[in-house]
Design a protein around this motif. Structure first.
Motif, mmCIF file in Angstrom:
data_model
loop_
_atom_site.group_PDB
_atom_site.id
_atom_site.type_symbol
_atom_site.label_atom_id
_atom_site.label_comp_id
_atom_site.label_asym_id
_atom_site.label_seq_id
_atom_site.Cartn_x
_atom_site.Cartn_y
_atom_site.Cartn_z
ATOM 1 N N THR A 11 0.851 -1.101 -0.149
ATOM 2 C CA THR A 11 -0.105 -0.030 -0.058
ATOM 3 C C THR A 11 0.850 1.286 0.061
ATOM 4 O O THR A 11 1.924 1.107 0.695
ATOM 5 C CB THR A 11 -1.117 -0.053 1.385
ATOM 6 N N GLY A 12 0.372 2.418 -0.560
ATOM 7 C CA GLY A 12 1.132 3.482 -0.845
ATOM 8 C C GLY A 12 2.353 3.282 -1.697
ATOM 9 O O GLY A 12 3.372 3.936 -1.688
ATOM 10 N N ALA A 35 -0.626 -0.630 -4.750
ATOM 11 C CA ALA A 35 -1.976 -0.188 -4.439
ATOM 12 C C ALA A 35 -1.693 1.177 -3.727
ATOM 13 O O ALA A 35 -0.519 1.395 -2.962
ATOM 14 C CB ALA A 35 -2.657 -0.905 -3.405
ATOM 15 N N ASP A 36 -2.656 2.166 -3.923
ATOM 16 C CA ASP A 36 -2.207 3.519 -3.204
ATOM 17 C C ASP A 36 -3.603 4.387 -3.018
ATOM 18 O O ASP A 36 -4.484 4.295 -4.098
ATOM 19 C CB ASP A 36 -1.577 4.347 -3.928
ATOM 20 N N LEU A 37 -4.016 4.756 -1.876
ATOM 21 C CA LEU A 37 -5.267 5.468 -1.671
ATOM 22 C C LEU A 37 -5.212 6.736 -2.711
ATOM 23 O O LEU A 37 -6.236 7.124 -3.181
ATOM 24 C CB LEU A 37 -5.470 5.954 -0.284
#
Length: 57
Positions: A11-12, A35-37
């Protein structure tokens, strides 16, 4: 580090420290799930291209 078909979910991974970790793990033979918000298509595509250039998926 030697690995045999390992996959890392990061993530990030779209930028900054997450990107750096993703690239390092790719160098170590991991396939990477990025993945990244705050995922921006252009940045994400760039990170994926860098990972693929290192021979990982």
């Amino acid at each position: 580090m030697t690995v045999s078909h390992k996959v890392a979910l990061l993530t990030g991974a779209g930028q900054g420290i997450g990107r750096g970790i993703a690239l390092r793990l790719a160098q170590d033979g991991f396939d990477i799930a990025v993945a990244d918000l705050d995922f921006q298509a252009e940045k994400g595509a760039g990170v994926v291209a860098e990972i693929e250039a290192l021979g990982s998926d």
